[in-house]
Design an enzyme around this catalytic site. Sequence first.
Site, PDB file in Angstrom:
ATOM      1  N   ASP A   1      34.974  45.198  41.405  1.00 42.24           N
ATOM      2  CA  ASP A   1      35.718  43.907  41.562  1.00 42.24           C
ATOM      3  C   ASP A   1      36.872  43.842  42.045  1.00 42.24           C
ATOM      4  O   ASP A   1      37.997  44.812  41.665  1.00 42.24           O
ATOM      5  CB  ASP A   1      36.067  43.585  39.880  1.00 42.24           C
ATOM      6  CG  ASP A   1      34.714  43.185  39.320  1.00 42.24           C
ATOM      7  OD1 ASP A   1      33.936  42.297  39.434  1.00 42.24           O
ATOM      8  OD2 ASP A   1      34.368  43.741  38.172  1.00 42.24           O
TER       9      ASP A   1
ATOM     10  N   ASP B   1      27.425  37.846  35.577  1.00 37.75           N
ATOM     11  CA  ASP B   1      28.735  38.740  35.663  1.00 37.75           C
ATOM     12  C   ASP B   1      29.503  38.314  34.390  1.00 37.75           C
ATOM     13  O   ASP B   1      30.154  37.078  34.885  1.00 37.75           O
ATOM     14  CB  ASP B   1      29.218  38.873  36.712  1.00 37.75           C
ATOM     15  CG  ASP B   1      30.547  39.634  37.004  1.00 37.75           C
ATOM     16  OD1 ASP B   1      30.820  40.496  35.884  1.00 37.75           O
ATOM     17  OD2 ASP B   1      31.170  39.875  38.021  1.00 37.75           O
TER      18      ASP B   1
ATOM     19  N   HIS C   1      32.375  42.521  44.629  1.00 37.31           N
ATOM     20  CA  HIS C   1      32.579  41.083  44.218  1.00 37.31           C
ATOM     21  C   HIS C   1      33.999  40.817  44.553  1.00 37.31           C
ATOM     22  O   HIS C   1      34.900  41.258  44.045  1.00 37.31           O
ATOM     23  CB  HIS C   1      32.371  41.089  42.796  1.00 37.31           C
ATOM     24  CG  HIS C   1      32.891  40.054  42.002  1.00 37.31           C
ATOM     25  ND1 HIS C   1      32.708  39.736  40.644  1.00 37.31           N
ATOM     26  CD2 HIS C   1      32.847  38.582  42.646  1.00 37.31           C
ATOM     27  CE1 HIS C   1      33.008  38.373  40.288  1.00 37.31           C
ATOM     28  NE2 HIS C   1      33.132  37.864  41.703  1.00 37.31           N
TER      29      HIS C   1
ATOM     30  N   MET D   1      28.873  33.620  37.436  1.00 37.93           N
ATOM     31  CA  MET D   1      29.988  34.053  36.516  1.00 37.93           C
ATOM     32  C   MET D   1      29.305  33.411  35.012  1.00 37.93           C
ATOM     33  O   MET D   1      29.242  32.240  35.161  1.00 37.93           O
ATOM     34  CB  MET D   1      31.237  33.649  37.080  1.00 37.93           C
ATOM     35  CG  MET D   1      31.586  34.092  38.221  1.00 37.93           C
ATOM     36  SD  MET D   1      31.807  36.046  38.351  1.00 37.93           S
ATOM     37  CE  MET D   1      32.759  36.358  36.961  1.00 37.93           C
TER      38      MET D   1
ATOM     39  N   HIS E   1      29.402  48.057  40.401  1.00 37.33           N
ATOM     40  CA  HIS E   1      29.953  46.753  40.414  1.00 37.33           C
ATOM     41  C   HIS E   1      31.553  46.907  40.750  1.00 37.33           C
ATOM     42  O   HIS E   1      32.118  47.598  40.001  1.00 37.33           O
ATOM     43  CB  HIS E   1      29.589  45.965  39.421  1.00 37.33           C
ATOM     44  CG  HIS E   1      29.962  44.543  39.601  1.00 37.33           C
ATOM     45  ND1 HIS E   1      29.448  43.553  40.496  1.00 37.33           N
ATOM     46  CD2 HIS E   1      31.095  43.690  39.203  1.00 37.33           C
ATOM     47  CE1 HIS E   1      30.018  42.571  40.184  1.00 37.33           C
ATOM     48  NE2 HIS E   1      31.271  42.548  39.614  1.00 37.33           N
TER      49      HIS E   1
ATOM     50  N   SER F   1      30.447  47.628  35.768  1.00 34.83           N
ATOM     51  CA  SER F   1      31.746  47.106  36.423  1.00 34.83           C
ATOM     52  C   SER F   1      32.769  48.325  36.294  1.00 34.83           C
ATOM     53  O   SER F   1      33.282  48.295  35.120  1.00 34.83           O
ATOM     54  CB  SER F   1      32.075  45.643  36.154  1.00 34.83           C
ATOM     55  OG  SER F   1      33.687  45.803  36.650  1.00 34.83           O
TER      56      SER F   1
ATOM     57  N   MET G   1      36.940  38.624  44.702  1.00 33.44           N
ATOM     58  CA  MET G   1      37.595  37.405  43.997  1.00 33.44           C
ATOM     59  C   MET G   1      38.800  37.334  44.784  1.00 33.44           C
ATOM     60  O   MET G   1      40.000  37.564  44.252  1.00 33.44           O
ATOM     61  CB  MET G   1      37.866  37.559  42.666  1.00 33.44           C
ATOM     62  CG  MET G   1      36.427  37.544  41.842  1.00 33.44           C
ATOM     63  SD  MET G   1      36.606  38.282  40.175  1.00 33.44           S
ATOM     64  CE  MET G   1      36.245  40.020  40.788  1.00 33.44           C
TER      65      MET G   1
ATOM     66  N   MET H   1      40.338  42.016  43.199  1.00 31.80           N
ATOM     67  CA  MET H   1      40.991  40.679  42.778  1.00 31.80           C
ATOM     68  C   MET H   1      42.502  40.734  43.437  1.00 31.80           C
ATOM     69  O   MET H   1      43.017  41.665  43.458  1.00 31.80           O
ATOM     70  CB  MET H   1      41.291  40.697  41.078  1.00 31.80           C
ATOM     71  CG  MET H   1      39.967  40.837  40.394  1.00 31.80           C
ATOM     72  SD  MET H   1      40.305  40.722  38.672  1.00 31.80           S
ATOM     73  CE  MET H   1      38.846  40.826  37.902  1.00 31.80           C
TER      74      MET H   1
END
Length: 230
Positions: A37, A181, A68, A139, A35, A10, A70, A39
Amino acid sequence: MTSTLRLAPSILSADFARLGDEVRAIEAAGADLVHFDVMDNHYVPNLTMGPLVCEAIRPHVQIPIDVHLMVEPVDALIPLFAKAGANLITFHPEASRHVDRTLSLIREHGCKAGLVLNPATPLDVLKHVMDKLDMILLMSVNPGFGGQKFIDSTLGKLRQTRALINAHRGAGGQEIWLEVDGGVKTDNIASIVAAGADTCVAGSAVFGAPDAEGGYRSVMQSLRNAAAQR
Ligand code: DX5
Ligand code: ZN
């Protein structure tokens, strides 16, 4: 238990000022996926990166980019990430009003699609969409930050999810990857893989342990060796 293990560092824990170098270094060290992320300071209490950053790192690596999300809402970002070079896009079902539609939208844009389940999210949400999933991401921490401790109840949930995937495959269904993750380290990856994961995200474990010259070969090898001890 599965024979292939994919490692997905990540980049949340990478040096953001040197992201191109960082993704090249993990690819050189044998990473299977990047990966990524995302957010939004709404679905999770943190703010990271968007499609422009995905587009910026895309030319630096050949390996797939595993986005991913979020974020809430989800749908408007899907075409943008597909255009920015994402290969897989996963999202949290409670962040989309219409989960089935969002999964289809991801595939229509040429990406693999997956659902992400938080530690307290039950597996029921998978039941009616198994044929639309390329990935299930469990998660093992609450989403929002790197460097948190692995939540042990994830192991039982992994075993249950593996059984669901195996039953789906046994009934002629498509392949579905099972990713974990949060808090994955050399000292717990063996039990994670033994419980059924075939894809492991690792952020702080990888980027917190650079080789002397700044690469990540030794930590990636340590993770693979530890996983093989199961
Ligand atoms: C957390 C992110 C993770 C995180 C993992 O919300 O989804 O991908 O970066 O970091 P580590 O491996 O440090 O727990
Ligand atoms: Zn993640």
